[in-house]
Design a protein around this motif. Structure first.
Motif, PDB file in Angstrom:
ATOM      1  N   PHE A 178      19.453 -65.301  96.504  1.00  0.00           N
ATOM      2  CA  PHE A 178      20.042 -63.999  96.189  1.00  0.00           C
ATOM      3  C   PHE A 178      20.888 -64.096  94.924  1.00  0.00           C
ATOM      4  CE2 PHE A 178      23.217 -60.551  96.880  1.00  0.00           C
ATOM      5  CZ  PHE A 178      22.332 -59.486  96.790  1.00  0.00           C
ATOM      6  N   GLY A 179      21.631 -65.194  94.775  1.00  0.00           N
ATOM      7  CA  GLY A 179      22.415 -65.415  93.559  1.00  0.00           C
ATOM      8  C   GLY A 179      21.525 -65.522  92.332  1.00  0.00           C
ATOM      9  N   LEU A 180      20.404 -66.238  92.470  1.00  0.00           N
ATOM     10  CA  LEU A 180      19.441 -66.338  91.369  1.00  0.00           C
ATOM     11  C   LEU A 180      18.885 -64.964  91.027  1.00  0.00           C
ATOM     12  CD1 LEU A 180      17.603 -67.865  89.392  1.00  0.00           C
ATOM     13  CD2 LEU A 180      16.045 -68.285  91.319  1.00  0.00           C
ATOM     14  N   PHE A 181      18.528 -64.192  92.040  1.00  0.00           N
ATOM     15  CA  PHE A 181      18.010 -62.842  91.818  1.00  0.00           C
ATOM     16  C   PHE A 181      19.024 -61.995  91.062  1.00  0.00           C
ATOM     17  CE2 PHE A 181      17.757 -58.392  93.092  1.00  0.00           C
ATOM     18  CZ  PHE A 181      16.454 -58.090  92.738  1.00  0.00           C
ATOM     19  N   LEU A 182      20.290 -62.016  91.500  1.00  0.00           N
ATOM     20  CA  LEU A 182      21.328 -61.216  90.843  1.00  0.00           C
ATOM     21  C   LEU A 182      21.565 -61.667  89.396  1.00  0.00           C
ATOM     22  CD1 LEU A 182      23.978 -60.699  93.659  1.00  0.00           C
ATOM     23  CD2 LEU A 182      22.297 -59.056  92.795  1.00  0.00           C
ATOM     24  N   ALA A 183      21.564 -62.987  89.172  1.00  0.00           N
ATOM     25  CA  ALA A 183      21.747 -63.495  87.805  1.00  0.00           C
ATOM     26  C   ALA A 183      20.596 -63.040  86.913  1.00  0.00           C
ATOM     27  CB  ALA A 183      21.851 -65.019  87.815  1.00  0.00           C
ATOM     28  N   ALA A 184      19.377 -63.123  87.425  1.00  0.00           N
ATOM     29  CA  ALA A 184      18.204 -62.703  86.647  1.00  0.00           C
ATOM     30  C   ALA A 184      18.204 -61.195  86.420  1.00  0.00           C
ATOM     31  CB  ALA A 184      16.921 -63.148  87.351  1.00  0.00           C
ATOM     32  N   LEU A 185      18.605 -60.431  87.440  1.00  0.00           N
ATOM     33  CA  LEU A 185      18.695 -58.977  87.304  1.00  0.00           C
ATOM     34  C   LEU A 185      19.685 -58.611  86.200  1.00  0.00           C
ATOM     35  CD1 LEU A 185      18.008 -56.129  88.745  1.00  0.00           C
ATOM     36  CD2 LEU A 185      20.263 -56.426  89.740  1.00  0.00           C
ATOM     37  N   ALA A 210      20.730 -60.523  83.769  1.00  0.00           N
ATOM     38  CA  ALA A 210      20.228 -61.012  82.479  1.00  0.00           C
ATOM     39  C   ALA A 210      19.139 -60.111  81.918  1.00  0.00           C
ATOM     40  CB  ALA A 210      19.690 -62.438  82.628  1.00  0.00           C
ATOM     41  N   GLY A 211      18.370 -59.490  82.784  1.00  0.00           N
ATOM     42  CA  GLY A 211      17.315 -58.577  82.335  1.00  0.00           C
ATOM     43  C   GLY A 211      17.851 -57.246  81.873  1.00  0.00           C
ATOM     44  N   SER A 212      19.029 -56.885  82.349  1.00  0.00           N
ATOM     45  CA  SER A 212      19.659 -55.641  81.909  1.00  0.00           C
ATOM     46  C   SER A 212      20.482 -55.942  80.659  1.00  0.00           C
ATOM     47  CB  SER A 212      20.535 -55.068  83.030  1.00  0.00           C
ATOM     48  OG  SER A 212      21.673 -55.884  83.228  1.00  0.00           O
ATOM     49  N   VAL A 257      10.849 -69.429  90.706  1.00  0.00           N
ATOM     50  CA  VAL A 257      10.331 -68.756  89.511  1.00  0.00           C
ATOM     51  C   VAL A 257      10.008 -67.295  89.825  1.00  0.00           C
ATOM     52  CG1 VAL A 257       8.388 -68.685  87.888  1.00  0.00           C
ATOM     53  CG2 VAL A 257       9.506 -70.861  88.386  1.00  0.00           C
ATOM     54  N   ALA A 258       9.425 -67.047  90.984  1.00  0.00           N
ATOM     55  CA  ALA A 258       9.094 -65.667  91.366  1.00  0.00           C
ATOM     56  C   ALA A 258      10.361 -64.835  91.556  1.00  0.00           C
ATOM     57  CB  ALA A 258       8.252 -65.663  92.645  1.00  0.00           C
ATOM     58  N   VAL A 259      11.366 -65.388  92.213  1.00  0.00           N
ATOM     59  CA  VAL A 259      12.615 -64.652  92.439  1.00  0.00           C
ATOM     60  C   VAL A 259      13.275 -64.316  91.098  1.00  0.00           C
ATOM     61  CG1 VAL A 259      14.969 -64.874  93.341  1.00  0.00           C
ATOM     62  CG2 VAL A 259      13.028 -65.531  94.761  1.00  0.00           C
ATOM     63  N   ALA A 260      13.336 -65.290  90.195  1.00  0.00           N
ATOM     64  CA  ALA A 260      13.946 -65.054  88.885  1.00  0.00           C
ATOM     65  C   ALA A 260      13.153 -64.020  88.093  1.00  0.00           C
ATOM     66  CB  ALA A 260      14.034 -66.365  88.099  1.00  0.00           C
ATOM     67  N   THR A 261      11.844 -64.109  88.133  1.00  0.00           N
ATOM     68  CA  THR A 261      11.004 -63.170  87.385  1.00  0.00           C
ATOM     69  C   THR A 261      11.166 -61.750  87.913  1.00  0.00           C
ATOM     70  OG1 THR A 261       9.397 -64.914  86.900  1.00  0.00           O
ATOM     71  CG2 THR A 261       8.632 -62.638  86.692  1.00  0.00           C
ATOM     72  N   VAL A 262      11.120 -61.586  89.218  1.00  0.00           N
ATOM     73  CA  VAL A 262      11.263 -60.241  89.804  1.00  0.00           C
ATOM     74  C   VAL A 262      12.623 -59.651  89.436  1.00  0.00           C
ATOM     75  CG1 VAL A 262      11.465 -58.960  91.976  1.00  0.00           C
ATOM     76  CG2 VAL A 262       9.594 -60.578  91.653  1.00  0.00           C
ATOM     77  N   GLY A 263      13.676 -60.434  89.577  1.00  0.00           N
ATOM     78  CA  GLY A 263      15.007 -59.947  89.223  1.00  0.00           C
ATOM     79  C   GLY A 263      15.107 -59.546  87.771  1.00  0.00           C
ATOM     80  N   ASN A 264      14.543 -60.372  86.888  1.00  0.00           N
ATOM     81  CA  ASN A 264      14.622 -60.091  85.459  1.00  0.00           C
ATOM     82  C   ASN A 264      13.798 -58.876  85.073  1.00  0.00           C
ATOM     83  OD1 ASN A 264      14.191 -61.308  82.330  1.00  0.00           O
ATOM     84  ND2 ASN A 264      16.133 -61.763  83.345  1.00  0.00           N
ATOM     85  N   VAL A 265      12.641 -58.710  85.677  1.00  0.00           N
ATOM     86  CA  VAL A 265      11.809 -57.540  85.389  1.00  0.00           C
ATOM     87  C   VAL A 265      12.500 -56.263  85.880  1.00  0.00           C
ATOM     88  CG1 VAL A 265       9.615 -56.386  85.911  1.00  0.00           C
ATOM     89  CG2 VAL A 265       9.636 -58.807  85.274  1.00  0.00           C
ATOM     90  N   ILE A 266      13.122 -56.317  87.046  1.00  0.00           N
ATOM     91  CA  ILE A 266      13.844 -55.139  87.538  1.00  0.00           C
ATOM     92  C   ILE A 266      15.002 -54.800  86.595  1.00  0.00           C
ATOM     93  CG2 ILE A 266      15.290 -54.238  89.405  1.00  0.00           C
ATOM     94  CD1 ILE A 266      13.435 -55.746  91.363  1.00  0.00           C
ATOM     95  N   GLY A 267      15.696 -55.822  86.095  1.00  0.00           N
ATOM     96  CA  GLY A 267      16.751 -55.584  85.106  1.00  0.00           C
ATOM     97  C   GLY A 267      16.212 -54.902  83.858  1.00  0.00           C
ATOM     98  N   SER A 268      15.039 -55.317  83.414  1.00  0.00           N
ATOM     99  CA  SER A 268      14.410 -54.682  82.263  1.00  0.00           C
ATOM    100  C   SER A 268      13.982 -53.251  82.567  1.00  0.00           C
ATOM    101  CB  SER A 268      13.201 -55.501  81.797  1.00  0.00           C
ATOM    102  OG  SER A 268      13.626 -56.738  81.286  1.00  0.00           O
ATOM    103  N   MET A 269      13.569 -53.007  83.816  1.00  0.00           N
ATOM    104  CA  MET A 269      13.222 -51.637  84.217  1.00  0.00           C
ATOM    105  C   MET A 269      14.450 -50.734  84.174  1.00  0.00           C
ATOM    106  SD  MET A 269      10.514 -51.947  87.359  1.00  0.00           S
ATOM    107  CE  MET A 269      10.852 -50.251  87.811  1.00  0.00           C
ATOM    108  N   ALA A 288       5.911 -61.732  79.893  1.00  0.00           N
ATOM    109  CA  ALA A 288       6.923 -62.375  79.044  1.00  0.00           C
ATOM    110  C   ALA A 288       7.979 -63.087  79.883  1.00  0.00           C
ATOM    111  CB  ALA A 288       7.573 -61.335  78.133  1.00  0.00           C
ATOM    112  N   LYS A 289       8.494 -62.413  80.892  1.00  0.00           N
ATOM    113  CA  LYS A 289       9.556 -62.982  81.722  1.00  0.00           C
ATOM    114  C   LYS A 289       9.039 -64.163  82.550  1.00  0.00           C
ATOM    115  CE  LYS A 289      12.411 -59.634  80.540  1.00  0.00           C
ATOM    116  NZ  LYS A 289      13.790 -59.728  80.131  1.00  0.00           N
TER     117      LYS A 289
END
Length: 145
Positions: A8-15, A17-19, A44-56, A129-130
């Protein structure tokens, strides 16, 4: 298996970072990879999903920017918006492949929203890309480089 809180921490950090928030999500990924025996693809999947959502989130902000343009308190000048639009039209929608690059990636995802880029195209290109970014970080981490 790593604690769910670590993922969850990784997801939040990636989210974040994507924003538009400058957070080094790679550090969270590396920390998790070095302390967990779980398959690498999960982190890798958790980080990617979080970062893509941040970009969204950025893309959505860009889509809604039209309603705010022209207000006195709006933080971006018309000149800056026009310059970003020219840049996006010059280099095209494929410039979203650079959405993983620090400093330029986040504004680029906002510009894609302003330019009314298709959500499906945006998601596909930004995810590529992410994902590439996090696969590279994982490979370098696990190879000892």
């Amino acid at each position: 298996m790593a604690d769910a809180a670590a993922y969850f921490g990784l997801f939040l950090a990636a989210l974040a970072a994507g924003s538009i928030v400058p957070v080094p999500s790679e550090a969270a990924l590396v920390a998790l990879l070095l302390t967990s025996d779980d398959p690498v693809w999960i982190a890798v999947a958790v980080a990617t999903v979080g970062n893509v959502i941040g970009s969204m989130i950025n893309w959505t902000l860009g889509r809604g920017i039209e309603r705010l343009r022209g207000t006195r308190w709006f933080p971006v000048s018309e000149v800056s918006i026009e310059r970003a639009g020219r840049w996006y039209h010059k280099y095209g929608r494929w410039s979203l492949l650079l959405s993983f690059v620090p400093i330029i990636g986040d504004p680029l995802t906002i510009v894609a929203g302003v330019m009314k880029e298709s959500l499906w195209f945006f998601l596909i290109v930004v995810t590529i890309a992410k994902l590439g970014r996090y696969v590279t970080v994982a490979a370098l981490t696990l190879s000892g480089t």
